[in-house]
Enzyme design. Structure first.
Site: not given
Length: 225
Positions: A126, A151
């Site tokens: 992330s 993501h």
């Protein structure tokens, strides 16, 4: 005066170390090793992270949140003040976290004069992977068994419908900006980034290099580090 004496004599060094030690004490479940060294000023003891800071090594570990981001930013600015022409090495092992906190670190990495190399050990997921890719191009690394995941940002809202709509627009705006930055940092098209981050997109170290998130996979320490 040596670099050692100059850095430890800086009036801001003890304050920075105090804040650094506090965060390490609250984020590390195990006992942090201490090192004792002799200098012209006498004997001093440091936790291992503070000792490595003098070698221009910063650790970004655990959740990316505001307090941790403030500490990382302070260390970057401190090392720039000490020597604006010498690289800083940012080691990353993080599950990600707050977008705003991560962008504060990202902007500071670009703002300061020293080049910042990034090294992933363990995992960069992330916002952790975003900061890994944010390092100086040509100086972004991952250790052989590290994992990387990208993501889209997540978020939620409650309250009046208009407030939910405003928050949704802000999330979409933030996602678009993050995708643009990742595209620039990796060499991928914005369209590919948008497609890949729709779900958790996992990569091993070699795949992260092929994707453009890093520049080299390391098994042994290079001379530059």
């Amino acid at each position: 005066m040596t670099d050692y004496d100059r850095i430890t004599a800086n009036p801001h060094f003890d304050m920075l170390m105090s804040a650094h030690n506090h965060v390490q004490s609250t984020t590390q479940s195990a006992l942090v090793p201490m090192v004792v060294e002799q200098s012209a000023r006498g004997e001093r003891s440091f936790d291992i992270f503070s000792r490595l800071l003098r070698e221009r090594v910063i650790f970004l570990t655990g959740q990316v949140e505001d307090h941790m981001a403030n500490l990382i930013v302070a260390q970057l600015l401190f090392l720039e003040a000490e020597n604006p022409d010498k690289d800083i090495h940012l080691y990353i092992n993080s599950p990600g976290g707050s977008v705003s906190a991560g962008l504060a670190i990202f902007d500071t990495m670009n703002f300061i004069k020293p080049e910042v190399s990034t090294i992933c050990m363990g995992g960069a997921y992330s916002m952790g992977s975003f900061l890994l890719a944010a390092g100086q191009k040509g100086k972004r690394y991952a250790l052989a068994n590290a994992r990387v995941m990208i993501h889209q940002p997540s978020g939620g809202a409650q309250g009046q419908a208009t407030d939910i709509e405003i928050n949704a627009r802000e999330i979409l705006k933030t996602r678009a900006r993050l995708n643009e930055i990742l595209a620039e940092r990796t060499g991928q098209s914005v369209e590919k980034i948008e497609k890949d981050v729709e779900r958790d997109y996992w990569l091993d170290a070699k795949e992260a290099k092929e994707y453009g998130l890093i520049d080299e996979v390391l098994e042994r320490r290079p001379a530059s580090l």
